[in-house]
Design an enzyme around this catalytic site. Structure first.
Site, PDB file in Angstrom:
ATOM      1  N   LYS A   1       0.883  -1.098   0.000  1.00 32.87           N
ATOM      2  CA  LYS A   1       0.324  -0.145   0.240  1.00 32.87           C
ATOM      3  C   LYS A   1       0.891   1.290   0.519  1.00 32.87           C
ATOM      4  O   LYS A   1       1.604   1.403   0.518  1.00 32.87           O
ATOM      5  CB  LYS A   1      -0.653  -0.290   1.158  1.00 32.87           C
ATOM      6  CG  LYS A   1      -2.147  -1.266   1.069  1.00 32.87           C
ATOM      7  CD  LYS A   1      -2.865  -0.949  -0.121  1.00 32.87           C
ATOM      8  CE  LYS A   1      -3.973  -1.862   0.391  1.00 32.87           C
ATOM      9  NZ  LYS A   1      -5.235  -1.829   1.198  1.00 32.87           N
TER      10      LYS A   1
ATOM     11  N   ASP B   1      -4.845  -8.693  17.083  1.00 30.97           N
ATOM     12  CA  ASP B   1      -5.364  -7.248  15.440  1.00 30.97           C
ATOM     13  C   ASP B   1      -6.557  -7.881  15.430  1.00 30.97           C
ATOM     14  O   ASP B   1      -6.482  -8.976  14.362  1.00 30.97           O
ATOM     15  CB  ASP B   1      -4.164  -7.395  14.724  1.00 30.97           C
ATOM     16  CG  ASP B   1      -4.518  -6.287  13.629  1.00 30.97           C
ATOM     17  OD1 ASP B   1      -4.809  -5.377  13.745  1.00 30.97           O
ATOM     18  OD2 ASP B   1      -4.977  -7.195  12.260  1.00 30.97           O
TER      19      ASP B   1
ATOM     20  N   GLU C   1      -7.812  -6.222  20.213  1.00 26.51           N
ATOM     21  CA  GLU C   1      -8.805  -5.308  19.185  1.00 26.51           C
ATOM     22  C   GLU C   1      -9.781  -5.798  18.050  1.00 26.51           C
ATOM     23  O   GLU C   1      -9.454  -5.552  16.997  1.00 26.51           O
ATOM     24  CB  GLU C   1      -7.905  -4.682  18.418  1.00 26.51           C
ATOM     25  CG  GLU C   1      -8.437  -3.161  17.545  1.00 26.51           C
ATOM     26  CD  GLU C   1      -8.010  -3.966  16.228  1.00 26.51           C
ATOM     27  OE1 GLU C   1      -8.585  -2.993  15.336  1.00 26.51           O
ATOM     28  OE2 GLU C   1      -7.983  -5.156  15.524  1.00 26.51           O
TER      29      GLU C   1
ATOM     30  N   LYS D   1      -0.313   4.276   9.078  1.00 22.67           N
ATOM     31  CA  LYS D   1      -0.084   3.103   8.960  1.00 22.67           C
ATOM     32  C   LYS D   1       0.528   2.992   7.732  1.00 22.67           C
ATOM     33  O   LYS D   1       0.941   2.195   7.258  1.00 22.67           O
ATOM     34  CB  LYS D   1      -1.853   2.734   8.672  1.00 22.67           C
ATOM     35  CG  LYS D   1      -2.069   2.980   9.886  1.00 22.67           C
ATOM     36  CD  LYS D   1      -3.613   1.477   9.825  1.00 22.67           C
ATOM     37  CE  LYS D   1      -5.040   2.516   8.693  1.00 22.67           C
ATOM     38  NZ  LYS D   1      -5.893   1.935   8.711  1.00 22.67           N
ATOM     39  N   TYR D   2       0.581   3.506   6.069  1.00 28.17           N
ATOM     40  CA  TYR D   2       0.706   4.070   5.692  1.00 28.17           C
ATOM     41  C   TYR D   2       2.687   4.791   5.031  1.00 28.17           C
ATOM     42  O   TYR D   2       2.920   5.093   3.818  1.00 28.17           O
ATOM     43  CB  TYR D   2       0.061   3.901   4.035  1.00 28.17           C
ATOM     44  CG  TYR D   2      -1.541   3.627   4.507  1.00 28.17           C
ATOM     45  CD1 TYR D   2      -1.303   2.143   4.429  1.00 28.17           C
ATOM     46  CD2 TYR D   2      -2.415   4.073   4.995  1.00 28.17           C
ATOM     47  CE1 TYR D   2      -2.672   1.320   4.360  1.00 28.17           C
ATOM     48  CE2 TYR D   2      -3.636   3.190   4.741  1.00 28.17           C
ATOM     49  CZ  TYR D   2      -3.486   1.873   4.922  1.00 28.17           C
ATOM     50  OH  TYR D   2      -4.667   1.276   5.508  1.00 28.17           O
TER      51      TYR D   2
END
Length: 665
Positions: free
Chosen positions: A255, A386, A415, A526-527
Site C-alpha cells: 500500500k 489485531d 482489538e 499506517k502507510y
C-alpha cells in the site's frame, strides 16, 4: 458425588460463566467472592464451604483448601478465598447438614418445652462418639479428649449442669470441626477463576510507530532512535508502550500513502502486511534493527517504568516465507490463488488469510503458538491482538490457555470492533482486555448505559474495557477538526471511566485532520512516516500528564468495577465516582461533554456512598488544578470550560479527634 437421600441443593452459584465453560477474571491481591443458594428439606442446620486450589503442574497432587461460607438469609450463602498468585484457580462448593448443631437446636426447643430428653441425650452422645473417631483420624487428640468426655457425660441422667454441657456453643464448635460428611453434596461443576497481574486492571497505553521516531517524515528510524521517545512517554505518565507490527513488510501489493493501491518505490507500506524475504513473524524489520536491538529497547523501556506491548497480527503478506514453505496453511480460491484478507467494508489487498480450520490446522496453530512464545522470550508480556474476531474463538481459547499455563503473566488485548456478542465471546475465551464502543459514545445517556454494562457483573466478570479515544484506524467524528477542548474531555473520560485506557500518538497534539467523509486520518501513519512536532502549539501534553498522575496516585482510579454514576442537573455534565473496596480512597469526577462552551451543573453528592453525614464537613482536593475546598451537604455547583473540562475530586474526611493524640491521656 453420588446421589444420597436427603441431598443438599446447591444452586445459583455466582460467579459462574456459561455453566462453567469459561474462567472468570480477577486480579492478584483480590479475594474471589462466591455466592450460592444452599438448602435442604426440613430444618437441618447446614454448613457450606468453598473448596479451592491454584492450578499448577502438580495440581492433581495438590490438596484442596476449604473456607467457610456465611449464611446471608433466604438460603443464600457467601464466602471468599484469596488470590495470592498470578494464575488459574479452581473452586467449587460443598455443603452438608451439621448433625450436632441440628441436634442441639432440637434439644433446646424440647428442653424449653419441658420435654423428657433422656433419649435425645443418648443420640447426642452417639454423635459425639462419631466425632471422636474423626478427630483421632485427623490426629487431633485434644479435640478427641474434649468430645469423648462430653459423650460420657451425655450418657448420664439429665440435670441442669448436664444440659448446659450439651448446649454449650464451645462443644458445638469442636464437634463441627470434625463433621459427619456422609450426607454432603458437592456442586456438580468445578469452576475457574484466572488471577491476572495488576496491569490487567490498571494501565495507561501509548501507541506509536517506531519507524517514525526520527520525526522528520523522511528517515526510517531504528529501535535505538525509538528509545529517545521513552522519556517523553514516561513524562506523559504512560506505563505501557504499544508498538504496531515490527516485522519485515511485504512488497507485493504494498500500500502507498493514504492506502493507495499504487505504491511508490520509497513507500514504507503497512506494517500489518507481515512477511518478506527478510523473514516473518519472528523477525524484525531490518531498518528497525536487529533482535538484539529490540531486546535493548524492551530493557530501556523497563528502566523507564514502561512495559512494551507488541502487536500480534496473525496474517501474512503474499511474500511471507510461510506462503512458500506451507501453502497448506492458507485459504485458496477455486482457481488456486490465495485469498486476500477482508474485514468488510475494508479490504486488504496486501494481506492473505490463514486457513484456520483446514486440514493443516494443528501444525498452523502450533507454529503460531511458537510465535507468541518467541516474543515472550524476548521480554514481551503484553500483546495487542489485531482483528481477533476474524479468527476462530476456538483458536484463541486454545492459544491463550496454552500460553498462560506456562506464562501466566502474559496479557492479551483484543482489538475487535465488532458485534457485541462476538466481543464478549472473545473476553470469555480468555482475552485479558478489549477495545470498546467508547470511541463512539459521546453523550451522557449513552456513556452511562454502556459503562454500567461493561463495568458491572456479569459482563465485568470476563470483560475489561480498555478505552481508546483514537487509534491509527479510527479518528472519530467528535475529534475531527476539533479544538483542544474535545481532546481534553475525551481523555478525561477514557482515563477515569475505566482503569485501563490508551491513546495513539498525536492525540496529545490534538491531531484531527480526517479524510473527508471517513473516520480515518489523512496522511495516515499506517502507510507513511510522519514528522511529529511534539511541541506543536495547542498541544495538551501537560493535561495528559496531570491526568495520568492523578490516576497513578489515587487507588480509587485503579479500580474497574467500582464505577458509579450520580445525579447532575445538566445533560452536558457527567458526574460519577470510584472508590477502593475498603473506602480508603474515594474520587468524584465531573466531566463536561461540550468541547465548545462552558457548562454549569448542580451535582448531587452521594453522601451515603462517601460515608459522610449530612452535617459533616469534608475536604476535596481537585487533582487537575491542585486546589482544595471544603464541602458540606449533598449539593455542589460546578462550572467546567473547554480549557478545564474535567474536575477530579479526591475526598478526604476528617476522622481524627483529640482522643487519638499521643499525649491525650
Amino acid at each position: 458425588m453420588t446421589e444420597r437421600l436427603g441431598s443438599v441443593f446447591i444452586e445459583g452459584v455466582s460467579p459462574e460463566l456459561d455453566a462453567g465453560r469459561h474462567a472468570v477474571k480477577r486480579v492478584v491481591g483480590e479475594r474471589c467472592t462466591v455466592k450460592a443458594d444452599v438448602f435442604k428439606e426440613g430444618h437441618d442446620v447446614l454448613v457450606a464451604v468453598i473448596r479451592w486450589r491454584q492450578v499448577t503442574p502438580r495440581a492433581q497432587q495438590t490438596d484442596w483448601e476449604e473456607v467457610p461460607m456465611r449464611f446471608l438469609g433466604n438460603d443464600r450463602w457467601e464466602g471468599e478465598f484469596p488470590l495470592t498468585r498470578n494464575g488459574r484457580y479452581e473452586y467449587t462448593i460443598e455443603a452438608w447438614p451439621d448433625l450436632f448443631r441440628t441436634w442441639t437446636s432440637e434439644l433446646k426447643r424440647k428442653v424449653d418445652a419441658g420435654r423428657d430428653v433422656r433419649s435425645e441425650l443418648l443420640e447426642g452422645a452417639a454423635l459425639l462418639e462419631g466425632a471422636v473417631a474423626r478427630a483421632r483420624t485427623a490426629k487431633q487428640p485434644d479435640d478427641a479428649r474434649v468430645l469423648g468426655e462430653a459423650a460420657v457425660r451425655l450418657r448420664q441422667p439429665p440435670s441442669p449442669d448436664l444440659l448446659a454441657v450439651a448446649l454449650a456453643p464451645e462443644l458445638a464448635d469442636v464437634a463441627s470441626t470434625h463433621p459427619d460428611r456422609s450426607l454432603a453434596r458437592r456442586y456438580d461443576k468445578v469452576l475457574e477463576v484466572f488471577a491476572d497481574r495488576e496491569k490487567a486492571r490498571f494501565s495507561a497505553w501509548y501507541e506509536f510507530f517506531p519507524r517514525s521516531a526520527k520525526r522528520d517524515g523522511v528517515t526510517h528510524a531504528t529501535f535505538r532512535d525509538a528509545e529517545g521517545w521513552l522519556p517523553y512517554i514516561q513524562q506523559l505518565g504512560f506505563d505501557t508502550v504499544y508498538l504496531p507490527p515490527i516485522h519485515p513488510i511485504g512488497r507485493t501489493a504494498r500500500k502507498g500513502k493514504n492506502n493507495s493501491l499504487a505504491a511508490a518505490a520509497d513507500d514504507v507500506g503497512s506494517p500489518w502486511a507481515i512477511g518478506a524475504s527478510e523473514g516473518g513473524h519472528k523477525a524484525v524489520h531490518p531498518k528497525l534493527g536487529t533482535l538484539e536491538d529490540f531486546r535493548h529497547f524492551v530493557e530501556t523501556a523497563q528502566a523507564h517504568g514502561i512495559e512494551v506491548a507488541l502487536d500480534l497480527a496473525f496474517q501474512c503478506s503474499p511474500d511471507h516465507p510461510y506462503v512458500k514453505e506451507h501453502p497448506e496453511w492458507f485459504q485458496h480460491r477455486p482457481d488456486g490463488t490465495i485469498k486476500t484478507a477482508e474485514n468488510p467494508p475494508k479490504r486488504y489487498e496486501d494481506i492473505v488469510n490463514f486457513d484456520w480450520m483446514g486440514p493443516a490446522r494443528e501444525s498452523l496453530w502450533a507454529e503460531l503458538e511458537s510465535v507468541v512464545l518467541h516474543w515472550v522470550k524476548q521480554g514481551v508480556n503484553t500483546f495487542r491482538v489485531d482483528n481477533p474476531h476474524t479468527k476462530p474463538t476456538q483458536f484463541w481459547a486454545w492459544l491463550i490457555r496454552r500460553v498462560q499455563e506456562a506464562h501466566p503473566q502474559v496479557l492479551f488485548l483484543s482489538e475487535a470492533f465488532t458485534r457485541p456478542k462476538v466481543m464478549k465471546a472473545l473476553g470469555k475465551v480468555g482475552f485479558t482486555q478489549s477495545y470498546t464502543y467508547f470511541t463512539w459514545r459521546n453523550f451522557k445517556g449513552e456513556l452511562q448505559e454502556y459503562l454500567e454494562e461493561i463495568t458491572q457483573p456479569p459482563v465485568s466478570d470476563y470483560f475489561r474495557g480498555n478505552l481508546w479515544p483514537n487509534t491509527p484506524d479510527i479518528l472519530p467524528e467528535f475529534l475531527q477538526n476539533a479544538g483542544p477542548g474535545a481532546f481534553r474531555l475525551r481523555a478525561a473520560l477514557a482515563g477515569t471511566l475505566s482503569s485501563v485506557w490508551g491513546m495513539y500518538c498525536g492525540y496529545e497534539l490534538c491531531e484531527g485532520r480526517p479524510i473527508p467523509g471517513k473516520e480515518e486520518y489523512t496522511d495516515s501513519e499506517k502507510y507513511q512516516l510522519v514528522a511529529w512536532d511534539l511541541d506543536r502549539p495547542g498541544n495538551i501534553r501537560d493535561w495528559i500528564a496531570r491526568l495520568n498522575a492523578a490516576r497513578r496516585t489515587h487507588p480509587a482510579l485503579h479500580q474497574y468495577g467500582t464505577l458509579r454514576f450520580f445525579s447532575s442537573n445538566n445533560d452536558r455534565v457527567l458526574f460519577y465516582g470510584k472508590r477502593t473496596p475498603d473506602g480508603g480512597s474515594l474520587v468524584l469526577m465531573a466531566v463536561s461533554l461540550d468541547p465548545y462552551a462552558a457548562q454549569e451543573a448542580l451535582l448531587h453528592v452521594p453522601l451515603e456512598w462517601l460515608g459522610a453525614r449530612p452535617d459533616e464537613t469534608y475536604q476535596v482536593h481537585e487533582l487537575m488544578s491542585d486546589q482544595r475546598s471544603l464541602w458540606q451537604g449533598p449539593d455542589v455547583q460546578v462550572r467546567l470550560t473547554p480549557e478545564q473540562p474535567a474536575a477530579l475530586w479526591a475526598v478526604h474526611r476528617f476522622r481524627r479527634t483529640e482522643n487519638a493524640f499521643d499525649y491525650y491521656e
